[in-house]
Enzyme design. Structure first.
Site, PDB file in Angstrom:
ATOM      1  N   ASP A 103      10.534  -7.138  -1.614  1.00 27.49           N
ATOM      2  CA  ASP A 103       9.241  -7.658  -1.171  1.00 27.49           C
ATOM      3  C   ASP A 103       9.140  -9.106  -1.639  1.00 27.49           C
ATOM      4  O   ASP A 103       9.412  -9.401  -2.802  1.00 27.49           O
ATOM      5  CB  ASP A 103       8.085  -6.832  -1.749  1.00 27.49           C
ATOM      6  CG  ASP A 103       6.784  -7.045  -0.990  1.00 27.49           C
ATOM      7  OD1 ASP A 103       6.408  -8.207  -0.756  1.00 27.49           O
ATOM      8  OD2 ASP A 103       6.127  -6.044  -0.638  1.00 27.49           O
ATOM      9  N   CYS A 141      -4.381  -4.728   8.525  1.00 26.98           N
ATOM     10  CA  CYS A 141      -5.528  -4.205   7.778  1.00 26.98           C
ATOM     11  C   CYS A 141      -6.459  -5.318   7.307  1.00 26.98           C
ATOM     12  O   CYS A 141      -7.635  -5.072   7.032  1.00 26.98           O
ATOM     13  CB  CYS A 141      -5.060  -3.349   6.611  1.00 26.98           C
ATOM     14  SG  CYS A 141      -4.206  -4.272   5.308  1.00 26.98           S
ATOM     15  N   SER A 169      -7.385  -8.507  -3.425  1.00 30.73           N
ATOM     16  CA  SER A 169      -7.711  -7.531  -2.383  1.00 30.73           C
ATOM     17  C   SER A 169      -6.729  -6.369  -2.334  1.00 30.73           C
ATOM     18  O   SER A 169      -7.002  -5.360  -1.681  1.00 30.73           O
ATOM     19  CB  SER A 169      -7.758  -8.223  -1.018  1.00 30.73           C
ATOM     20  OG  SER A 169      -6.502  -8.804  -0.709  1.00 30.73           O
ATOM     21  N   ASN A 170      -5.583  -6.499  -3.004  1.00 23.73           N
ATOM     22  CA  ASN A 170      -4.601  -5.404  -3.053  1.00 23.73           C
ATOM     23  C   ASN A 170      -4.977  -4.313  -4.047  1.00 23.73           C
ATOM     24  O   ASN A 170      -4.542  -3.170  -3.921  1.00 23.73           O
ATOM     25  CB  ASN A 170      -3.219  -5.928  -3.451  1.00 23.73           C
ATOM     26  CG  ASN A 170      -2.648  -6.960  -2.517  1.00 23.73           C
ATOM     27  OD1 ASN A 170      -1.955  -7.873  -2.938  1.00 23.73           O
ATOM     28  ND2 ASN A 170      -2.913  -6.858  -1.215  1.00 23.73           N
ATOM     29  N   LEU A 171      -5.752  -4.655  -5.053  1.00 26.25           N
ATOM     30  CA  LEU A 171      -5.891  -3.788  -6.214  1.00 26.25           C
ATOM     31  C   LEU A 171      -6.610  -2.473  -5.918  1.00 26.25           C
ATOM     32  O   LEU A 171      -6.404  -1.488  -6.621  1.00 26.25           O
ATOM     33  CB  LEU A 171      -6.608  -4.531  -7.349  1.00 26.25           C
ATOM     34  CG  LEU A 171      -5.927  -5.826  -7.832  1.00 26.25           C
ATOM     35  CD1 LEU A 171      -6.703  -6.421  -8.994  1.00 26.25           C
ATOM     36  CD2 LEU A 171      -4.483  -5.579  -8.218  1.00 26.25           C
ATOM     37  N   GLY A 204       0.791  -1.220   0.000  1.00 23.86           N
ATOM     38  CA  GLY A 204       0.000   0.000   0.000  1.00 23.86           C
ATOM     39  C   GLY A 204       0.822   1.267   0.000  1.00 23.86           C
ATOM     40  O   GLY A 204       0.546   2.195  -0.770  1.00 23.86           O
ATOM     41  N   LYS A 252       5.148  -9.013  -6.299  1.00 16.76           N
ATOM     42  CA  LYS A 252       4.993  -7.563  -6.175  1.00 16.76           C
ATOM     43  C   LYS A 252       6.285  -6.837  -6.575  1.00 16.76           C
ATOM     44  O   LYS A 252       6.238  -5.847  -7.303  1.00 16.76           O
ATOM     45  CB  LYS A 252       4.615  -7.184  -4.746  1.00 16.76           C
ATOM     46  CG  LYS A 252       3.187  -7.498  -4.377  1.00 16.76           C
ATOM     47  CD  LYS A 252       2.841  -6.957  -2.999  1.00 16.76           C
ATOM     48  CE  LYS A 252       1.389  -7.234  -2.658  1.00 16.76           C
ATOM     49  NZ  LYS A 252       1.017  -6.707  -1.321  1.00 16.76           N
ATOM     50  N   ASP A 291       4.022  -3.457   6.886  1.00 15.61           N
ATOM     51  CA  ASP A 291       3.092  -3.465   8.012  1.00 15.61           C
ATOM     52  C   ASP A 291       3.625  -4.320   9.157  1.00 15.61           C
ATOM     53  O   ASP A 291       2.872  -4.735  10.040  1.00 15.61           O
ATOM     54  CB  ASP A 291       1.718  -3.966   7.573  1.00 15.61           C
ATOM     55  CG  ASP A 291       1.771  -5.350   6.941  1.00 15.61           C
ATOM     56  OD1 ASP A 291       2.861  -5.952   6.914  1.00 15.61           O
ATOM     57  OD2 ASP A 291       0.713  -5.821   6.474  1.00 15.61           O
ATOM     58  N   ARG A 295      -6.120  -0.416  -3.560  1.00 19.43           N
ATOM     59  CA  ARG A 295      -5.262   0.636  -3.011  1.00 19.43           C
ATOM     60  C   ARG A 295      -3.836   0.589  -3.559  1.00 19.43           C
ATOM     61  O   ARG A 295      -3.114   1.579  -3.470  1.00 19.43           O
ATOM     62  CB  ARG A 295      -5.251   0.568  -1.482  1.00 19.43           C
ATOM     63  CG  ARG A 295      -4.649  -0.696  -0.923  1.00 19.43           C
ATOM     64  CD  ARG A 295      -4.936  -0.878   0.575  1.00 19.43           C
ATOM     65  NE  ARG A 295      -4.265  -2.049   1.091  1.00 19.43           N
ATOM     66  CZ  ARG A 295      -4.696  -3.291   0.922  1.00 19.43           C
ATOM     67  NH1 ARG A 295      -5.785  -3.512   0.215  1.00 19.43           N
ATOM     68  NH2 ARG A 295      -4.029  -4.300   1.434  1.00 19.43           N
TER      69      ARG A 295
END
Length: 246
Positions: free
Chosen positions: A61, A194, A68-70, A40, A85, A129, A72
């Site tokens: 990374d 999150c 579910s990443n797309l 994010g 990623k 995170d 943000r």
């Protein structure tokens, strides 16, 4: 190193900008920045550093892109689901700006890999995170005298700061490091991921862009970095506040 005609055209708005100019853009084009986390916060950081012409990006990374990443992490597309990623972000950066070089490091950053993966960049940006990763990266940067831009997110607010404890204030005292802001690890129950509590999709873009600005202004040499200061932004109110720490 002088800018090429192509670079002069691409970065024309920087070159005519007071306090950046050709000299500042040359510093950006010669710089190496390591970005820890391509999620994010890392996604907008990578996009704006590539656009700014940071000459070399190392993107660290070990995660893959999920649907579910797309919402943000907007440098990724539906067709990228399941891909690395770091590798996808590196391709995005060089497609956005062929004048730069971006390198993917698809490995987990931990105590055994941190020093090798980080290398010796001019600046590090940390946007994971994981509090353990933040403390680890901060320690490596402190030991190697590398400035560190760090960001963090909650559901509706985020924060940015800059660590450079190897540098000193005008009074001769060092700028505070990570341990001054975070003397103890937080209770995991007080900072759930999150995946459990959610995050408003525009927040990483706002905070990540602020992080990119801290890196660009540090390298180009304009403005005042957030040394000893924590900038906190609220997506609920649209307000920012800056708190000092010693």
């Amino acid at each position: 190193m002088a800018l090429t005609p192509g670079q002069s055209a691409r970065y024309a708005r920087h070159i005519v900008l007071k306090d950046v100019g050709g000299a500042g853009q040359q510093r950006l084009s010669a710089a190496h920045v390591a970005v820890v986390g391509a999620g994010g916060l890392g996604a907008p950081v990578i996009a704006y550093l590539a656009g700014a012409g940071i000459g070399r990006l190392t993107i660290i990374d070990d995660d893959t892109i999920a649907v579910s990443n797309l919402g943000r992490q907007v440098i990724y597309r539906d067709a990228d689901i399941g891909q690395s990623k770091a590798e996808t972000a590196a391709r995005f950066a060089m497609a956005l700006n062929p004048e730069i070089a971006a390198f993917a490091r698809v490995e987990r950053l931990d105590e055994g890999t941190a020093e090798r993966l980080l290398g010796a960049p001019d600046l590090v940006i940390e946007g994971t995170d994981s509090f353990a990763a933040k403390r680890l990266v901060a320690g490596v940067c402190r030991d190697r005298s590398i400035p560190l831009v760090m960001g963090a997110l909650g559901p509706f607010d985020g924060s940015v700061t800059v660590f450079a404890p190897h540098l000193r204030r005008e009074d001769g005292t060092p700028w505070p490091g990570f341990e001054r802001l975070y003397p103890a690890d937080p209770n995991p129950e007080d900072s759930p991921p999150c995946e459990l509590v959610g995050v408003v999709n525009v927040l990483p873009g706002v905070v990540g862009t602020m992080m990119a600005n801290e890196a660009v202004k540090w390298i180009a040499g304009y403005g005042t970095p957030l040394l000893g200061k924590l900038l906190v932004y609220s997506a609920r109110t649209g307000e920012s506040r800056i708190m000092g720490y010693r």
